[in-house]
Design an enzyme around this catalytic site. Structure first.
Site, short mmCIF file in Angstrom:
data_model
loop_
_atom_site.label_atom_id
_atom_site.label_comp_id
_atom_site.label_asym_id
_atom_site.label_seq_id
_atom_site.Cartn_x
_atom_site.Cartn_y
_atom_site.Cartn_z
N HIS A 18 0.97 -1.38 0.03
CA HIS A 18 -0.05 0.08 0.04
C HIS A 18 0.88 1.30 0.12
O HIS A 18 0.41 2.01 -0.77
CB HIS A 18 -0.96 0.05 1.22
CG HIS A 18 -1.85 -0.93 1.37
ND1 HIS A 18 -2.29 -1.84 2.33
CD2 HIS A 18 -2.80 -1.44 0.43
CE1 HIS A 18 -3.06 -2.74 1.85
NE2 HIS A 18 -3.59 -2.34 0.86
N LYS A 42 -16.52 -6.85 4.94
CA LYS A 42 -15.80 -7.87 5.68
C LYS A 42 -15.70 -7.52 7.08
O LYS A 42 -16.11 -6.29 7.32
CB LYS A 42 -14.32 -7.56 5.07
CG LYS A 42 -14.10 -7.97 3.55
CD LYS A 42 -12.89 -7.30 3.06
CE LYS A 42 -12.65 -7.23 1.70
NZ LYS A 42 -11.24 -6.68 1.18
N SER A 129 -3.36 -7.86 2.61
CA SER A 129 -3.72 -7.55 4.04
C SER A 129 -4.27 -8.88 4.44
O SER A 129 -3.94 -9.11 5.77
CB SER A 129 -4.78 -6.53 4.28
OG SER A 129 -4.21 -5.35 3.62
#
Ligand code: PNS
Length: 160
Positions: A18, A42, A129
């Protein structure tokens, strides 16, 4: 004219992939807004506020980068922010279908808003992630994959 880009995502947690993309996107835009979606379906590991704090820490002082959260549609946030570009990372072919659908849908909803895909560094193409969360959960070493601030937050979260 100031070219504004939005780099949206869940960032749960932010990885080195990122941060690399934030840096790269500065070559394409005058201002980059890193934007955390609040209404992700999520189940997050970190709260939006924790992720915001981590993002600020890992990106560091960069006057052309700002941070935000948004609720609802990305296109509405982008329009309100005056953005003309959406930045997304494309790591592998497996990302393509989802990213392509999102890019088409966003352009359908807001013509003129273009999605730009950036490729992470080679050693981050496997990085996500979700994998970082899973490895950290079971005690694996993710210290080279995330900023020390994020590594420390993961250790605290998993009591390690
Ligand atoms: O990091 P992620 O989870 O892959 O990011 C996905 C994100 C947050 C960019 C996407 O889910 C999103 O834009 N959510 C906001 C709601 C929205 O606009 N949905 C329609 C997208 S076509």
């Amino acid at each position: 004219m100031t070219r504004i880009a939005v780099y949206p995502g869940s960032f749960d947690p932010p990885t080195r992939g990122h941060t690399d993309l934030v840096t790269r996107s500065l070559a394409l835009a005058d201002r980059v807004i890193v934007a955390i979606a609040r209404n992700s379906t999520k189940q997050p590991l970190f709260t939006v506020e924790e992720r915001l704090e981590m993002l600020r820490a890992v990106v560091g002082e960069e006057p052309r980068v700002s941070f935000a959260t948004f609720e609802g549609l990305l296109v509405d946030f982008a329009r309100d922010a005056g953005a003309t570009l959406i930045i997304r990372g494309l790591r592998a072919v497996s990302d393509f279908e989802y990213e392509f659908q999102m890019a088409m849908m966003n352009r359908h909803l807001l013509p003129g808003l273009e999605t730009v895909f950036l490729v992470p560094p080679e050693d981050a193409t496997y990085l996500s992630s979700s994998l970082v969360r899973e490895v950290a959960r079971y005690g694996g070493d993710v210290s080279t994959l995330v900023h020390p601030v994020v590594d420390a937050a993961l250790r605290r979260r998993f009591h390690r």
